[in-house]
Design a protein around this motif. Structure first.
Motif: not given
Length: 179
Positions: A52-77
């Protein structure tokens, strides 16, 4: 194993039994399970999290989600909530395009109106980082209010993923990617 990790695992396992859309082996589900617990202290979490950390550095990165838990992408607060009676606000007079302006990095509250005599004092510190100021307002600036500000505390775990747990309740798994 903490309570949120147990709920996330149960949600993923329970929903996976009823759906072929995703399995607990999916990368997004692994990430959700890992951020719900102590991923640094769990060796089986290192491969999906380092991926995940390596993929975040790539252009066009999209946060992986878990459809079976209806998860969101990561958010920053990044900041904790303001104490009761205080509201988030932007600090400093550094311009509208400043990152600091957009982050609502201070807490603010109004203590009411002030007199003409008190307008002469620009500001004074109260303690604990609280500063009291007199602010002019109104169309011609002829009115005055007393305002207190204080810095907002930064979260130790500033990122979160929302997911639906085994009880069909929306939860947040808070985490930090920094070492």
């Amino acid at each position: 194993m903490n309570k949120s990790l147990i709920f996330a695992a149960a949600a993923i396992a329970g929903l996976t039994l009823h759906s072929n859309a995703a399995s607990a082996d999916d990368w997004g589900c692994q990430v959700l399970l890992c951020v719900s617990g102590d991923w640094r202290g769990t060796p089986s979490c290192h491969p999906p999290m380092y991926k995940l950390i390596a993929a975040m550095k790539l252009p066009g990165f999209s946060w992986p989600t878990c459809p079976s838990a209806n998860s969101s992408g990561a958010r920053l607060e990044p900041y904790e909530d303001c104490p009761a009676g205080w509201s988030p606000a932007s600090g400093g007079d550094t311009g509208g395009d400043s990152v600091r302006q957009r982050e609502h990095d201070i807490c603010k509250r109004s203590l009411g109106v002030c007199s003409k005599a008190s307008r002469k004092a620009a500001s004074f510190a109260v303690g604990n980082g609280i500063e009291t100021k007199y602010e002019a307002y109104g169309h011609d600036g002829n009115q005055c209010r007393i305002v207190q500000t204080r810095p907002r505390n930064q979260r130790e775990k500033p990122y979160y993923i929302e997911y639906t747990d085994a009880h069909d309740l929306r939860q947040r798994a808070w985490f930090n990617l920094n070492n």
